[in-house]
Motif scaffolding. Structure first.
Motif, PDB file in Angstrom:
ATOM      1  N   SER A  21      -8.063 -21.172  -5.326  1.00  0.00           N
ATOM      2  CA  SER A  21      -7.948 -20.959  -4.101  1.00  0.00           C
ATOM      3  C   SER A  21      -6.452 -20.348  -3.622  1.00  0.00           C
ATOM      4  CB  SER A  21      -7.995 -22.100  -3.149  1.00  0.00           C
ATOM      5  OG  SER A  21      -9.492 -22.642  -3.272  1.00  0.00           O
ATOM      6  N   ILE A  22      -5.565 -20.917  -4.091  1.00  0.00           N
ATOM      7  CA  ILE A  22      -4.214 -20.310  -3.686  1.00  0.00           C
ATOM      8  C   ILE A  22      -4.076 -18.783  -4.378  1.00  0.00           C
ATOM      9  CG2 ILE A  22      -1.790 -20.698  -4.668  1.00  0.00           C
ATOM     10  CD1 ILE A  22      -2.301 -23.771  -4.481  1.00  0.00           C
ATOM     11  N   GLU A  23      -4.689 -18.741  -5.562  1.00  0.00           N
ATOM     12  CA  GLU A  23      -4.711 -17.460  -6.091  1.00  0.00           C
ATOM     13  C   GLU A  23      -5.556 -16.446  -5.208  1.00  0.00           C
ATOM     14  OE1 GLU A  23      -3.298 -15.345  -9.612  1.00  0.00           O
ATOM     15  OE2 GLU A  23      -3.603 -17.636  -9.402  1.00  0.00           O
ATOM     16  N   LEU A  24      -6.714 -16.726  -4.633  1.00  0.00           N
ATOM     17  CA  LEU A  24      -7.148 -16.150  -3.710  1.00  0.00           C
ATOM     18  C   LEU A  24      -6.288 -15.343  -2.437  1.00  0.00           C
ATOM     19  CD1 LEU A  24     -10.740 -17.530  -3.318  1.00  0.00           C
ATOM     20  CD2 LEU A  24     -10.308 -15.238  -4.378  1.00  0.00           C
ATOM     21  N   MET A  25      -5.340 -16.434  -2.158  1.00  0.00           N
ATOM     22  CA  MET A  25      -4.339 -16.134  -1.148  1.00  0.00           C
ATOM     23  C   MET A  25      -3.460 -15.196  -1.686  1.00  0.00           C
ATOM     24  SD  MET A  25      -2.092 -18.792   1.051  1.00  0.00           S
ATOM     25  CE  MET A  25      -1.286 -19.515  -0.316  1.00  0.00           C
ATOM     26  N   ILE A  26      -2.956 -15.160  -2.856  1.00  0.00           N
ATOM     27  CA  ILE A  26      -1.990 -14.295  -3.346  1.00  0.00           C
ATOM     28  C   ILE A  26      -2.596 -12.588  -3.103  1.00  0.00           C
ATOM     29  CG2 ILE A  26      -1.252 -13.535  -5.472  1.00  0.00           C
ATOM     30  CD1 ILE A  26      -0.795 -16.399  -6.097  1.00  0.00           C
ATOM     31  N   ARG A  27      -3.842 -12.357  -3.376  1.00  0.00           N
ATOM     32  CA  ARG A  27      -4.370 -11.032  -3.106  1.00  0.00           C
ATOM     33  C   ARG A  27      -4.107 -10.291  -1.907  1.00  0.00           C
ATOM     34  NH1 ARG A  27      -9.428  -7.608  -3.382  1.00  0.00           N
ATOM     35  NH2 ARG A  27      -8.989  -6.369  -4.959  1.00  0.00           N
ATOM     36  N   PRO A  28      -4.087 -10.930  -0.704  1.00  0.00           N
ATOM     37  CA  PRO A  28      -3.714 -10.111   0.426  1.00  0.00           C
ATOM     38  C   PRO A  28      -2.088 -10.042   0.288  1.00  0.00           C
ATOM     39  CG  PRO A  28      -4.697 -12.289   1.083  1.00  0.00           C
ATOM     40  CD  PRO A  28      -5.023 -12.055  -0.426  1.00  0.00           C
ATOM     41  N   LEU A  29      -1.410 -10.861  -0.202  1.00  0.00           N
ATOM     42  CA  LEU A  29       0.095 -10.749  -0.508  1.00  0.00           C
ATOM     43  C   LEU A  29       0.519  -9.693  -1.337  1.00  0.00           C
ATOM     44  CD1 LEU A  29       1.184 -14.686  -0.518  1.00  0.00           C
ATOM     45  CD2 LEU A  29       1.209 -13.069   1.473  1.00  0.00           C
ATOM     46  N   ILE A  30      -0.291  -9.426  -2.374  1.00  0.00           N
ATOM     47  CA  ILE A  30       0.022  -8.325  -3.108  1.00  0.00           C
ATOM     48  C   ILE A  30      -0.208  -6.939  -2.412  1.00  0.00           C
ATOM     49  CG2 ILE A  30      -1.157  -6.917  -5.258  1.00  0.00           C
ATOM     50  CD1 ILE A  30      -1.644  -9.775  -6.503  1.00  0.00           C
ATOM     51  N   ARG A  31      -1.365  -6.941  -1.561  1.00  0.00           N
ATOM     52  CA  ARG A  31      -1.810  -5.683  -0.906  1.00  0.00           C
ATOM     53  C   ARG A  31      -0.404  -5.421   0.293  1.00  0.00           C
ATOM     54  NH1 ARG A  31      -6.989  -6.804   1.887  1.00  0.00           N
ATOM     55  NH2 ARG A  31      -6.497  -4.859   2.681  1.00  0.00           N
ATOM     56  N   LEU A  32       0.003  -6.572   0.935  1.00  0.00           N
ATOM     57  CA  LEU A  32       1.041  -6.374   1.982  1.00  0.00           C
ATOM     58  C   LEU A  32       2.284  -5.849   1.110  1.00  0.00           C
ATOM     59  CD1 LEU A  32       1.998  -6.796   4.643  1.00  0.00           C
ATOM     60  CD2 LEU A  32       2.637  -9.177   4.044  1.00  0.00           C
ATOM     61  N   ALA A  33       2.773  -6.642   0.045  1.00  0.00           N
ATOM     62  CA  ALA A  33       3.829  -6.228  -0.869  1.00  0.00           C
ATOM     63  C   ALA A  33       3.715  -4.734  -1.135  1.00  0.00           C
ATOM     64  CB  ALA A  33       4.015  -7.115  -1.879  1.00  0.00           C
ATOM     65  N   ARG A  34       2.544  -4.206  -1.642  1.00  0.00           N
ATOM     66  CA  ARG A  34       2.501  -2.818  -2.035  1.00  0.00           C
ATOM     67  C   ARG A  34       2.559  -1.809  -0.637  1.00  0.00           C
ATOM     68  NH1 ARG A  34      -1.742   0.619  -0.985  1.00  0.00           N
ATOM     69  NH2 ARG A  34      -1.798   2.473  -2.245  1.00  0.00           N
ATOM     70  N   ARG A  35       1.936  -2.280   0.436  1.00  0.00           N
ATOM     71  CA  ARG A  35       2.252  -1.370   1.571  1.00  0.00           C
ATOM     72  C   ARG A  35       3.682  -1.338   2.117  1.00  0.00           C
ATOM     73  NH1 ARG A  35      -2.446   0.195   3.814  1.00  0.00           N
ATOM     74  NH2 ARG A  35      -1.626   0.349   6.058  1.00  0.00           N
ATOM     75  N   VAL A  36       4.445  -2.412   2.056  1.00  0.00           N
ATOM     76  CA  VAL A  36       5.791  -2.279   2.536  1.00  0.00           C
ATOM     77  C   VAL A  36       6.673  -1.573   1.544  1.00  0.00           C
ATOM     78  CG1 VAL A  36       7.899  -3.908   2.368  1.00  0.00           C
ATOM     79  CG2 VAL A  36       5.590  -4.713   3.470  1.00  0.00           C
ATOM     80  N   ARG A  38       8.691   1.616   2.449  1.00  0.00           N
ATOM     81  CA  ARG A  38      10.048   1.996   2.349  1.00  0.00           C
ATOM     82  C   ARG A  38      10.293   3.020   1.390  1.00  0.00           C
ATOM     83  NH1 ARG A  38      12.827  -2.876  -0.787  1.00  0.00           N
ATOM     84  NH2 ARG A  38      10.613  -3.342  -0.922  1.00  0.00           N
ATOM     85  N   ILE A  39       9.576   3.289   0.527  1.00  0.00           N
ATOM     86  CA  ILE A  39      10.031   4.300  -0.583  1.00  0.00           C
ATOM     87  C   ILE A  39       9.683   5.933   0.067  1.00  0.00           C
ATOM     88  CG2 ILE A  39       9.250   5.632  -2.563  1.00  0.00           C
ATOM     89  CD1 ILE A  39       8.901   2.855  -3.923  1.00  0.00           C
ATOM     90  N   THR A  40       8.586   5.893   0.747  1.00  0.00           N
ATOM     91  CA  THR A  40       8.193   7.115   1.336  1.00  0.00           C
ATOM     92  C   THR A  40       8.464   7.373   2.519  1.00  0.00           C
ATOM     93  OG1 THR A  40       5.984   6.606   1.866  1.00  0.00           O
ATOM     94  CG2 THR A  40       6.103   7.161  -0.206  1.00  0.00           C
ATOM     95  N   GLY A  41       8.519   6.360   3.459  1.00  0.00           N
ATOM     96  CA  GLY A  41       8.893   6.414   4.943  1.00  0.00           C
ATOM     97  C   GLY A  41       7.734   6.597   5.720  1.00  0.00           C
ATOM     98  N   ALA A  42       6.324   6.815   5.047  1.00  0.00           N
ATOM     99  CA  ALA A  42       5.221   7.035   5.817  1.00  0.00           C
ATOM    100  C   ALA A  42       4.290   5.765   5.559  1.00  0.00           C
ATOM    101  CB  ALA A  42       4.590   8.187   5.514  1.00  0.00           C
ATOM    102  N   PRO A  43       3.345   5.250   6.183  1.00  0.00           N
ATOM    103  CA  PRO A  43       2.315   4.307   5.903  1.00  0.00           C
ATOM    104  C   PRO A  43       1.536   4.661   4.743  1.00  0.00           C
ATOM    105  CG  PRO A  43       1.640   5.500   7.933  1.00  0.00           C
ATOM    106  CD  PRO A  43       3.007   6.178   7.784  1.00  0.00           C
ATOM    107  N   PRO A  44       1.137   3.958   3.636  1.00  0.00           N
ATOM    108  CA  PRO A  44       0.231   4.426   2.603  1.00  0.00           C
ATOM    109  C   PRO A  44      -1.185   4.538   3.232  1.00  0.00           C
ATOM    110  CG  PRO A  44       0.782   2.111   2.515  1.00  0.00           C
ATOM    111  CD  PRO A  44       1.617   2.520   3.532  1.00  0.00           C
ATOM    112  N   GLU A  45      -1.905   5.425   2.417  1.00  0.00           N
ATOM    113  CA  GLU A  45      -3.370   5.546   2.725  1.00  0.00           C
ATOM    114  C   GLU A  45      -3.979   4.397   2.912  1.00  0.00           C
ATOM    115  OE1 GLU A  45      -3.638   7.761  -0.454  1.00  0.00           O
ATOM    116  OE2 GLU A  45      -2.274   9.505   0.145  1.00  0.00           O
TER     117      GLU A  45
END
Length: 95
Positions: free
Chosen positions: A64-79, A83-90
């Protein structure tokens, strides 16, 4: 039909180092999904015997905790990409 710009890894070359952002987050997400399945399968098997129910309960909690980690991975990727490109990712394919 060839790969789209969204499917190709986002690679930045800094000196001799390359940062491959999309592929690393995709691999992290895949590993996370495999671990979620593993915890729940093992936890389910442990529920078949009274003596291992306690361990099975802990594995369900870990899953269950691992299921919560998936959206955190997605959020970290977007941030990270923002930060790198200056534009929101697709948003079409988040991992």
């Amino acid at each position: 039909m060839g790969p789209t710009a969204h499917d190709r890894p986002l690679t930045f070359t800094i000196g001799r180092e390359e940062l491959v952002v999309r592929q690393r987050y995709e691999v992290l997400s895949i590993v996370n999904d495999i671990l979620v399945a593993l915890w729940f399968v093992i936890g389910s098997v442990l529920f078949f015997h009274e003596a291992t129910t306690y361990a099975g309960t802990w594995l369900f909690l870990v899953g269950s905790i691992e299921l919560m980690i998936r959206p955190l991975i997605r959020l970290a990727r977007r941030v990270h990409l923002r930060r790198i490109t200056g534009a929101p990712p697709e948003a079409g394919h988040d991992f």
